[in-house]
Scaffold this active site. Structure first.
Site, PDB file in Angstrom:
ATOM      1  N   ARG A 144       0.452  14.825  12.786  1.00 47.06           N
ATOM      2  CA  ARG A 144       0.781  14.680  11.429  1.00 47.06           C
ATOM      3  C   ARG A 144       0.785  15.856  10.677  1.00 47.06           C
ATOM      4  O   ARG A 144       0.225  16.088   9.716  1.00 47.06           O
ATOM      5  CB  ARG A 144       0.125  13.573  10.955  1.00 47.06           C
ATOM      6  CG  ARG A 144       0.110  12.362  11.737  1.00 47.06           C
ATOM      7  CD  ARG A 144      -0.500  11.053  11.161  1.00 47.06           C
ATOM      8  NE  ARG A 144       0.132  10.651   9.975  1.00 47.06           N
ATOM      9  CZ  ARG A 144       0.031   9.643   9.249  1.00 47.06           C
ATOM     10  NH1 ARG A 144      -0.995   9.102   9.537  1.00 47.06           N
ATOM     11  NH2 ARG A 144       0.736   9.057   8.335  1.00 47.06           N
ATOM     12  N   CYS A 199      -4.632  12.322  12.772  1.00 52.14           N
ATOM     13  CA  CYS A 199      -5.548  11.220  12.925  1.00 52.14           C
ATOM     14  C   CYS A 199      -5.291  10.704  14.342  1.00 52.14           C
ATOM     15  O   CYS A 199      -4.666  11.504  15.073  1.00 52.14           O
ATOM     16  CB  CYS A 199      -5.007  10.288  11.662  1.00 52.14           C
ATOM     17  SG  CYS A 199      -3.283   9.649  12.054  1.00 52.14           S
ATOM     18  N   ARG A 229      -8.418  -0.944   5.306  1.00 49.87           N
ATOM     19  CA  ARG A 229      -7.542   0.361   4.446  1.00 49.87           C
ATOM     20  C   ARG A 229      -6.185  -0.302   4.231  1.00 49.87           C
ATOM     21  O   ARG A 229      -5.267   0.307   3.434  1.00 49.87           O
ATOM     22  CB  ARG A 229      -7.431   1.453   5.596  1.00 49.87           C
ATOM     23  CG  ARG A 229      -8.837   2.302   5.623  1.00 49.87           C
ATOM     24  CD  ARG A 229      -8.665   3.450   6.342  1.00 49.87           C
ATOM     25  NE  ARG A 229      -7.164   4.402   5.715  1.00 49.87           N
ATOM     26  CZ  ARG A 229      -6.689   5.183   6.204  1.00 49.87           C
ATOM     27  NH1 ARG A 229      -6.792   5.468   7.421  1.00 49.87           N
ATOM     28  NH2 ARG A 229      -5.528   5.725   5.703  1.00 49.87           N
ATOM     29  N   LYS A 256       0.860  -0.909   0.133  1.00 47.62           N
ATOM     30  CA  LYS A 256      -0.083  -0.019   0.053  1.00 47.62           C
ATOM     31  C   LYS A 256       0.871   1.211   0.058  1.00 47.62           C
ATOM     32  O   LYS A 256       0.715   2.369  -0.740  1.00 47.62           O
ATOM     33  CB  LYS A 256      -0.958  -0.092   1.143  1.00 47.62           C
ATOM     34  CG  LYS A 256      -1.518   1.422   1.590  1.00 47.62           C
ATOM     35  CD  LYS A 256      -2.254   1.257   2.740  1.00 47.62           C
ATOM     36  CE  LYS A 256      -1.665   1.437   3.921  1.00 47.62           C
ATOM     37  NZ  LYS A 256      -1.533   2.935   4.436  1.00 47.62           N
ATOM     38  N   ASN A 257       2.068   1.359   0.693  1.00 45.02           N
ATOM     39  CA  ASN A 257       2.808   2.563   1.024  1.00 45.02           C
ATOM     40  C   ASN A 257       3.766   2.803   0.031  1.00 45.02           C
ATOM     41  O   ASN A 257       4.317   3.853  -0.019  1.00 45.02           O
ATOM     42  CB  ASN A 257       3.364   2.463   2.545  1.00 45.02           C
ATOM     43  CG  ASN A 257       2.303   2.740   3.636  1.00 45.02           C
ATOM     44  OD1 ASN A 257       1.035   2.952   3.418  1.00 45.02           O
ATOM     45  ND2 ASN A 257       2.681   2.377   4.933  1.00 45.02           N
TER      46      ASN A 257
HETATM   47  C1  EPZ Z   1       4.194   6.978   6.229  1.00 43.57           C
HETATM   48  O1  EPZ Z   1       3.543   8.201   6.648  1.00 43.57           O
HETATM   49  C2  EPZ Z   1       3.212   5.886   6.230  1.00 43.57           C
HETATM   50  N1  EPZ Z   1       2.064   6.074   5.368  1.00 43.57           N
HETATM   51  C3  EPZ Z   1       2.977   5.499   7.586  1.00 43.57           C
HETATM   52  O2  EPZ Z   1       2.137   4.492   7.541  1.00 43.57           O
HETATM   53  C4  EPZ Z   1       3.963   5.259   8.386  1.00 43.57           C
HETATM   54  O3  EPZ Z   1       3.743   5.027   9.815  1.00 43.57           O
HETATM   55  C5  EPZ Z   1       5.128   6.640   8.464  1.00 43.57           C
HETATM   56  O4  EPZ Z   1       5.428   6.977   7.008  1.00 43.57           O
HETATM   57  C6  EPZ Z   1       6.230   6.297   9.223  1.00 43.57           C
HETATM   58  O5  EPZ Z   1       6.891   5.303   8.487  1.00 43.57           O
HETATM   59  C7  EPZ Z   1       2.116   6.058   3.850  1.00 43.57           C
HETATM   60  O6  EPZ Z   1       3.296   5.685   3.459  1.00 43.57           O
HETATM   61  C8  EPZ Z   1       1.016   6.309   3.308  1.00 43.57           C
HETATM   62  P1  EPZ Z   1       6.227  10.560   8.035  1.00 43.57           P
HETATM   63  P2  EPZ Z   1       4.070   9.620   6.479  1.00 43.57           P
HETATM   64  O7  EPZ Z   1       6.195  11.908   7.227  1.00 43.57           O
HETATM   65  O8  EPZ Z   1       4.798   9.841   5.413  1.00 43.57           O
HETATM   66  C9  EPZ Z   1       6.265  13.770  11.634  1.00 43.57           C
HETATM   67  C10 EPZ Z   1       0.303   3.084   7.737  1.00 43.57           C
HETATM   68  O9  EPZ Z   1      -0.166   2.529   8.948  1.00 43.57           O
HETATM   69  N2  EPZ Z   1       6.174  14.836  10.560  1.00 43.57           N
HETATM   70  O10 EPZ Z   1       7.595   9.883   7.931  1.00 43.57           O
HETATM   71  O11 EPZ Z   1       2.948  10.655   6.964  1.00 43.57           O
HETATM   72  C11 EPZ Z   1       5.175  12.951  11.656  1.00 43.57           C
HETATM   73  O12 EPZ Z   1       4.204  13.751  12.576  1.00 43.57           O
HETATM   74  C12 EPZ Z   1       0.815   4.395   7.869  1.00 43.57           C
HETATM   75  O13 EPZ Z   1       0.330   2.274   6.839  1.00 43.57           O
HETATM   76  C13 EPZ Z   1       6.250  16.276  10.610  1.00 43.57           C
HETATM   77  O14 EPZ Z   1       6.519  16.597  11.913  1.00 43.57           O
HETATM   78  O15 EPZ Z   1       5.062   9.726   7.857  1.00 43.57           O
HETATM   79  C14 EPZ Z   1       5.582  11.813  12.181  1.00 43.57           C
HETATM   80  O16 EPZ Z   1       5.706  11.955  13.702  1.00 43.57           O
HETATM   81  C15 EPZ Z   1       0.557   5.055   9.308  1.00 43.57           C
HETATM   82  N3  EPZ Z   1       6.078  17.029   9.827  1.00 43.57           N
HETATM   83  C16 EPZ Z   1       6.873  11.679  11.665  1.00 43.57           C
HETATM   84  O17 EPZ Z   1       7.340  12.952  11.263  1.00 43.57           O
HETATM   85  C17 EPZ Z   1       6.007  16.703   8.371  1.00 43.57           C
HETATM   86  O18 EPZ Z   1       6.102  17.447   7.577  1.00 43.57           O
HETATM   87  C18 EPZ Z   1       7.003  10.639  10.641  1.00 43.57           C
HETATM   88  O19 EPZ Z   1       6.110  10.897   9.720  1.00 43.57           O
HETATM   89  C19 EPZ Z   1       6.043  15.311   8.137  1.00 43.57           C
HETATM   90  C20 EPZ Z   1       6.062  14.432   9.134  1.00 43.57           C
END
Ligand code: EPZ
Length: 440
Positions: free
Chosen positions: A121, A116, A419, A22-23
């Site tokens: 996020r 969420c 999902r 998915k990701n």
């Molecule tokens: C991706 O989300 C995945 N989703 C998530 O999977 C996964 O948990 C996550 O990466 C971490 O591995 C998809 O790929 C669709 P991040 P993403 O940006 O890109 C903070 C699942 O269950 N952050 O690496 O949103 C954020 O709040 C989902 O399949 C900022 O502060 O994750 C978090 O604490 C859940 N500012 C951390 O970084 C930003 O601009 C990691 O977020 C972006 C992120």
């Protein structure tokens, strides 16, 4: 809304075919916005988030076809440049249209995705990086507007290796002439898969899988035919379900190299893990994810063997890849709920990703949560109970616990699980689990 009814303590046997990731699929589908040519993406899992992406791409002006795990995209009309609230609200990954649309049209407007259940996020890392490429950011009635008279290649460093920000900026840079250097990138395998897709579209991408990625953008990109990598989080989830239930389960269309951190933990906990079919015995060669002109690599499959006894207590701390994946923290906690002792789980990625602990405690687990740390004191027996899924991976954790529990577990709000896991009850039933989906 559907429920799952699971009769626990039944060992599993047989084979499970792991679906496409998915990701990895979500950013690659977003990347089709970079070209007006036809694209065909294979091994796409049939999930709610893919259906949401189907609706979003059609809304934006693409014409999509999805069936038998093949997702085709053509450009039917001039693309819209506004991703509306009710679409972005449904799926945060809609933010991934920002990079492609900004690159193609120098302007994109999309609803701020909102938080969420697992955290606020924000998308500040994405927006700061777009500004480094020459874009301006403004806000209007809950939307963010990113625009640029001209985008320029640059060298920029993410303050945190955000998966989504790395993907958004890779896609944006793919249409900016010159070499853009992204530092402190996410290193997840899904990033490598996106790099492979962009390469097939004509972009020059180097360094994926390491902290620095270089992208030499083009004036225009081609359409592509591409097959998505296996889902490593589904793989890890099934490994934990098999470890919790006991028995012997073979996972096909996946590979141990995708799940090294969780494999190390499972082996320490006392679970036998091996490659299901060594490369020389592999029936058909498949492409390695993301690499250009790599030797035909083969997914070796995985065999998980467990006696269903209580595992050794093994603590984990979630980290960006190649550390222990945050998406497997909840299923891991469920597995540790019956450990022969106390284990410490540290959730270092998201600020609120222990909601599943309360549901596990309804099944008899003994867990104390303090901020981003959870102490799990293993108990002899979990007991089936009515519980509720709160997000994709918390729902998966309840399946792990139900597999090991004595008696019947009813999992509510299964739409969260739908999902992220394709036909999960069919796969589990084939492996011997007594599970059924009922209308609530
Ligand atoms: C991706 O989300 C995945 N989703 C998530 O999977 C996964 O948990 C996550 O990466 C971490 O591995 C998809 O790929 C669709 P991040 P993403 O940006 O890109 C903070 C699942 O269950 N952050 O690496 O949103 C954020 O709040 C989902 O399949 C900022 O502060 O994750 C978090 O604490 C859940 N500012 C951390 O970084 C930003 O601009 C990691 O977020 C972006 C992120």
């Amino acid at each position: 809304m559907d429920n799952f009814i699971i009769h626990g303590s039944k060992s599993l046997r047989g084979e499970v075919k792991i679906s496409g990731s998915k990701n990895a699929a979500l950013p690659i589908l977003a990347a089709t916005m970079l070209t007006r040519e036809k694209c065909e993406i294979r091994n796409v899992p049939d999930l709610m988030d893919i259906k949401s992406t189907f609706e979003l791409l059609n809304y934006m002006g693409k014409k999509c076809f999805f069936g038998f795990n093949v997702f085709s995209v053509e450009e039917a009309s001039a693309l819209k440049q506004h991703a509306p609230y009710d679409m972005v609200r449904k799926m945060r990954a809609s933010v991934l249209v920002a990079g492609p649309l900004l690159a193609r049209f120098k302007k994109v407007r999309f609803s701020l995705p909102g938080g969420c259940s697992i955290g606020v996020r924000p998308i500040d890392i994405h927006l700061e990086a777009f500004q480094k490429l020459g874009a301006q950011v403004s806000y209007e009635r809950g939307d963010v507007i990113v625009s640029a008279a001209k985008l320029k290649s640059a060298r920029l460093k993410f303050r945190f290796p955000s998966v989504g920000a790395t993907e958004n900026l890779m896609m944006c840079a793919a249409l900016i002439k010159g070499t853009t250097v992204l530092e402190n990138c996410a290193r997840e395998p899904e990033i490598a898969d996106l790099a492979g897709a962009l390469r097939c579209m004509g972009a020059v991408v180097e360094g994926e899988g390491a902290a620095t990625i270089k992208i030499c953008g083009r004036d225009a990109l081609k359409g592509l035919k591409y097959s998505v990598m296996p889902d490593r989080i589904e793989t890890g989830t099934f490994m934990l379900i098999a470890a919790a239930a006991g028995g012997k389960l073979k996972l096909l269309n996946t590979d141990l190299r995708l799940v090294e951190a969780v494999t190390r933990g499972l082996k320490k906990a006392g679970v036998k893990i091996s490659t299901a079919c060594p490369p020389e015995a592999q029936p058909t060669p498949v492409r390695e994810f993301g690499r250009r002109a790599a030797p035909k690599l083969r997914w070796g499959g995985i065999t998980v063997e467990a006696n269903g006894c209580r595992p050794a207590p093994i603590g984990v701390a979630t980290k960006p890849y190649p550390g222990f994946p945050t998406d497997l923290q909840a299923p891991w906690m469920a597995f540790m709920a019956r450990a022969r002792g106390e284990s410490l789980i540290h959730e270092a990625i998201f600020e609120n990703r222990f909601i599943h602990a309360a549901e596990l405690m309804r099944m008899g687990a003994d867990i104390t949560v303090t901020d981003r740390k959870a102490v799990v004191r293993g108990v002899k027996r979990l007991l089936g109970a009515p519980v509720m899924a709160s997000d994709i991976r918390a729902g998966a954790a309840l399946i792990v616990a139900a597999a090991a529990a004595r008696g019947i577990t009813v999992i509510k709000r299964v739409y969260h699980i739908d999902r992220g896991y394709e036909k999960i009850e069919d796969k589990l039933r084939l492996a011997g689990m007594r599970i059924e989906r009922v209308k609530a």
